[in-house]
Write a protein that holds these residues in place. Sequence first.
Motif, PDB file in Angstrom:
ATOM      1  N   GLY A 112      -0.940  -8.377   6.666  1.00 62.38           N
ATOM      2  CA  GLY A 112       0.328  -8.892   6.302  1.00 62.38           C
ATOM      3  C   GLY A 112       0.889  -8.287   5.185  1.00 62.38           C
ATOM      4  N   LEU A 113       0.661  -7.122   4.839  1.00 67.95           N
ATOM      5  CA  LEU A 113       1.307  -6.461   3.605  1.00 67.95           C
ATOM      6  C   LEU A 113       2.130  -5.396   3.981  1.00 67.95           C
ATOM      7  CD1 LEU A 113      -2.709  -5.164   2.518  1.00 67.95           C
ATOM      8  CD2 LEU A 113      -1.279  -7.145   1.846  1.00 67.95           C
ATOM      9  N   LYS A 114       2.973  -5.017   2.962  1.00 70.50           N
ATOM     10  CA  LYS A 114       4.005  -3.996   3.206  1.00 70.50           C
ATOM     11  C   LYS A 114       3.510  -2.509   2.822  1.00 70.50           C
ATOM     12  CE  LYS A 114       7.244  -7.000   3.786  1.00 70.50           C
ATOM     13  NZ  LYS A 114       7.937  -7.073   4.912  1.00 70.50           N
ATOM     14  N   THR A 115       4.233  -1.574   3.326  1.00 68.27           N
ATOM     15  CA  THR A 115       3.872  -0.024   3.017  1.00 68.27           C
ATOM     16  C   THR A 115       4.756   0.739   2.566  1.00 68.27           C
ATOM     17  OG1 THR A 115       4.103   0.570   5.375  1.00 68.27           O
ATOM     18  CG2 THR A 115       1.745  -0.197   4.815  1.00 68.27           C
ATOM     19  N   VAL A 116       4.419   1.562   1.669  1.00 68.34           N
ATOM     20  CA  VAL A 116       5.419   2.630   1.147  1.00 68.34           C
ATOM     21  C   VAL A 116       4.996   3.997   1.434  1.00 68.34           C
ATOM     22  CG1 VAL A 116       6.366   3.403  -1.088  1.00 68.34           C
ATOM     23  CG2 VAL A 116       5.824   1.096  -0.696  1.00 68.34           C
ATOM     24  N   LYS A 117       5.603   4.681   2.288  1.00 64.34           N
ATOM     25  CA  LYS A 117       5.208   6.031   2.586  1.00 64.34           C
ATOM     26  C   LYS A 117       5.695   7.125   1.440  1.00 64.34           C
ATOM     27  CE  LYS A 117       5.168  10.502   4.869  1.00 64.34           C
ATOM     28  NZ  LYS A 117       3.921  10.947   5.065  1.00 64.34           N
ATOM     29  N   TYR A 118       4.814   7.411   0.488  1.00 66.10           N
ATOM     30  CA  TYR A 118       5.107   7.929  -0.564  1.00 66.10           C
ATOM     31  C   TYR A 118       5.208   9.456  -0.385  1.00 66.10           C
ATOM     32  CZ  TYR A 118       5.689   9.220  -5.715  1.00 66.10           C
ATOM     33  OH  TYR A 118       6.017   9.806  -6.791  1.00 66.10           O
ATOM     34  N   VAL A 119       6.292  10.060  -0.577  1.00 66.71           N
ATOM     35  CA  VAL A 119       6.504  11.506  -0.335  1.00 66.71           C
ATOM     36  C   VAL A 119       6.449  12.217  -1.549  1.00 66.71           C
ATOM     37  CG1 VAL A 119       8.033  13.360   0.570  1.00 66.71           C
ATOM     38  CG2 VAL A 119       7.905  10.922   1.782  1.00 66.71           C
ATOM     39  N   VAL A 120       5.540  13.346  -1.765  1.00 62.17           N
ATOM     40  CA  VAL A 120       5.420  14.070  -2.824  1.00 62.17           C
ATOM     41  C   VAL A 120       5.460  15.596  -2.604  1.00 62.17           C
ATOM     42  CG1 VAL A 120       3.570  12.650  -3.915  1.00 62.17           C
ATOM     43  CG2 VAL A 120       2.852  14.559  -2.485  1.00 62.17           C
ATOM     44  N   VAL A 121       6.527  15.565  -1.366  1.00 60.93           N
ATOM     45  CA  VAL A 121       7.079  17.119  -1.194  1.00 60.93           C
ATOM     46  C   VAL A 121       8.692  16.936  -1.041  1.00 60.93           C
ATOM     47  CG1 VAL A 121       5.261  17.930   0.126  1.00 60.93           C
ATOM     48  CG2 VAL A 121       7.062  16.557   1.331  1.00 60.93           C
ATOM     49  N   SER A 122       9.394  17.850  -1.138  1.00 65.45           N
ATOM     50  CA  SER A 122      10.732  17.501  -1.295  1.00 65.45           C
ATOM     51  C   SER A 122      11.531  16.765  -0.200  1.00 65.45           C
ATOM     52  CB  SER A 122      11.610  18.786  -1.570  1.00 65.45           C
ATOM     53  OG  SER A 122      11.356  19.699  -0.183  1.00 65.45           O
ATOM     54  N   ALA A 123      12.606  16.072  -0.302  1.00 57.81           N
ATOM     55  CA  ALA A 123      13.355  15.441   0.477  1.00 57.81           C
ATOM     56  C   ALA A 123      13.626  16.719   1.632  1.00 57.81           C
ATOM     57  CB  ALA A 123      14.496  14.918  -0.193  1.00 57.81           C
ATOM     58  N   ILE A 151       0.922  -1.203  -0.009  1.00 54.09           N
ATOM     59  CA  ILE A 151      -0.112  -0.011   0.117  1.00 54.09           C
ATOM     60  C   ILE A 151       0.935   1.273   0.039  1.00 54.09           C
ATOM     61  CG2 ILE A 151      -1.959   1.272   1.117  1.00 54.09           C
ATOM     62  CD1 ILE A 151      -2.554  -1.167   2.579  1.00 54.09           C
ATOM     63  N   PHE A 152       0.701   2.099  -0.993  1.00 55.22           N
ATOM     64  CA  PHE A 152       1.372   3.503  -1.058  1.00 55.22           C
ATOM     65  C   PHE A 152       0.428   4.450  -0.038  1.00 55.22           C
ATOM     66  CE2 PHE A 152       3.575   1.511  -4.361  1.00 55.22           C
ATOM     67  CZ  PHE A 152       4.349   2.396  -4.714  1.00 55.22           C
ATOM     68  N   PHE A 153       0.817   5.168   0.495  1.00 57.93           N
ATOM     69  CA  PHE A 153       0.158   6.276   1.432  1.00 57.93           C
ATOM     70  C   PHE A 153       1.032   7.313   1.607  1.00 57.93           C
ATOM     71  CE2 PHE A 153       2.377   4.334   4.607  1.00 57.93           C
ATOM     72  CZ  PHE A 153       2.671   5.190   5.661  1.00 57.93           C
ATOM     73  N   ASP A 154       0.294   8.453   2.233  1.00 55.56           N
ATOM     74  CA  ASP A 154       1.135   9.745   2.701  1.00 55.56           C
ATOM     75  C   ASP A 154       0.596  10.117   3.840  1.00 55.56           C
ATOM     76  OD1 ASP A 154      -1.110  10.979   1.390  1.00 55.56           O
ATOM     77  OD2 ASP A 154       0.021  12.052  -0.058  1.00 55.56           O
ATOM     78  N   PHE A 155      -0.583  10.841   4.134  1.00 62.68           N
ATOM     79  CA  PHE A 155      -1.105  11.572   5.256  1.00 62.68           C
ATOM     80  C   PHE A 155      -1.955  10.356   6.062  1.00 62.68           C
ATOM     81  CE2 PHE A 155      -0.847  16.257   3.674  1.00 62.68           C
ATOM     82  CZ  PHE A 155       0.449  16.191   3.476  1.00 62.68           C
ATOM     83  N   THR A 209       4.680   9.994  12.308  1.00 63.29           N
ATOM     84  CA  THR A 209       4.149   8.535  12.650  1.00 63.29           C
ATOM     85  C   THR A 209       4.415   7.623  11.217  1.00 63.29           C
ATOM     86  OG1 THR A 209       2.480   9.434  14.146  1.00 63.29           O
ATOM     87  CG2 THR A 209       2.112   7.199  13.387  1.00 63.29           C
ATOM     88  N   SER A 210       3.990   8.244  10.218  1.00 59.75           N
ATOM     89  CA  SER A 210       4.129   7.377   8.752  1.00 59.75           C
ATOM     90  C   SER A 210       5.378   7.121   8.528  1.00 59.75           C
ATOM     91  CB  SER A 210       3.707   8.433   7.934  1.00 59.75           C
ATOM     92  OG  SER A 210       2.197   8.927   7.932  1.00 59.75           O
ATOM     93  N   LEU A 211       6.497   7.695   8.986  1.00 56.84           N
ATOM     94  CA  LEU A 211       7.819   7.772   8.696  1.00 56.84           C
ATOM     95  C   LEU A 211       8.216   6.557   9.588  1.00 56.84           C
ATOM     96  CD1 LEU A 211       9.152  11.249   8.203  1.00 56.84           C
ATOM     97  CD2 LEU A 211       9.096   9.491   6.432  1.00 56.84           C
TER      98      LEU A 211
END
Length: 453
Positions: A128-139, A112-116, A193-195
């Motif tokens: 039992g799934l993996k998660t991707v915190k997808y950042v759409v602001v700058s590093a 699952i891709f998510f952000d907020f 928390t997401s990170l």
Amino acid sequence: MGRSRFHALMYPWFATGHMTPFLYPANKLAERGHMVTFLLPKKALKQLEHLNLFPHNIVFRSVTVPHVDGLPLGTETASEIPVSTTDLLMSAMDLTRDQVEVVVRAVEPDLIFFDFAHWIPEVARDFGLKTVKYVVVSASTIANMVVPGGELGVPPPGYPSTKVLLRKQDAYTMKKPDHTIDVGPNFFERVTTSLLNCDVVAIRTAREIEGNFCDYIEKHCRKKVLLTGTLFPEPDKTIQLEERWVKWLSGFEPESVVFCALGSQVILEKDQFQELCLGMELTGSPFLVAVKPPRGSSTVQEALPEGFEERVKGRGVVWGGWVQQPLILSHPSVGCFVSHCGFGSMWESLLSDCQIVLVPQLVDQVLNTRLLSDELKVSVEVVRENTETGWFSKESLRDAINSVMNKDSEIGNLVKKNHTKWRETLASPGFMTDYVDKFIESLKDLVSGTNHD
């Protein structure tokens, strides 16, 4: 396990500047045969459908956004409300958790891709799934948030830049809520928390631009950071710039027009809107301003300064509706882009031939501006007369624009030279494809449990 194809569920924040960048990796995954289920509010469906380039592999599913006290009835997206009530919409997003769980149960994704939606890792763990915190602001924006509690403008130990930092005078960007309702975690808490709880962090950036910030995040979050590169869709040759703008822009010399756009969320106060218009007039250049009507006005026309339309007739247009920003930026007559430096606009400006002038409005935009103006030296920032309110005068806007539009300007030539160098790097053959290929291979490893450290 170890399958070559996987199924990703994507659940971005309900803002155009988040949903659209989530669709970019969705299209890249779908192009390579992977499946994507994309969750979004009903109102956003029509807005984004045309960006789904692989409808057989990308399936849109809508969520019903529950009503939260303090929001206008029927609110579903961030562009419908002022920034100061964003946290209420985040609270409404939290209330969609049951709907998300129903979809997860039905489509059985691999990750699952998510952000907020900071609770997504909890949902994923149950299945039992993996998660991707997808950042759409700058590093650089995320790096500023990784080690909280420091003094504004003072870099914590190991921080990669003394230039790309929030400072005390940036306090005007911290928009105060328009309400007193307790809505749960604030924006900062959601991000941290997401990170902390995701499996990997993915950022829409390039190592060449922000590698030191990415390393800093990886070190402090103790999470692998994957990079997607700039990730823009290939230009659709079948979509042309609207005839009205082709006709209007074609009446001017090459690289002479100043184009100003401040994104879908920025709503200026009326006096600042008028100052912006007057600043554009003072440049003496032809200009196109595309901004939302200011606070308290239903149209841009009714808010224009007195006598303004007559004075700029034939060389200046203020437009209150949506425009095809990338196509306008690529028109040969446009020579300068005045932007709020939202992350999407930041990449579009870097990939354009235009000179860049920045007038940031929100925290992440300030940090993007510092990255471009102070670190990369490819743009100039408009000087603020009032650091408490963020007010900028017509003269400071005029001076910033003329400093880069004047052919004999030292600063104009410096930023143009640096900008050309970065544009050539970002647009070089294979640059984006290499990033996407590595990114997708890393996702395959994540799903299969393979570790290539």
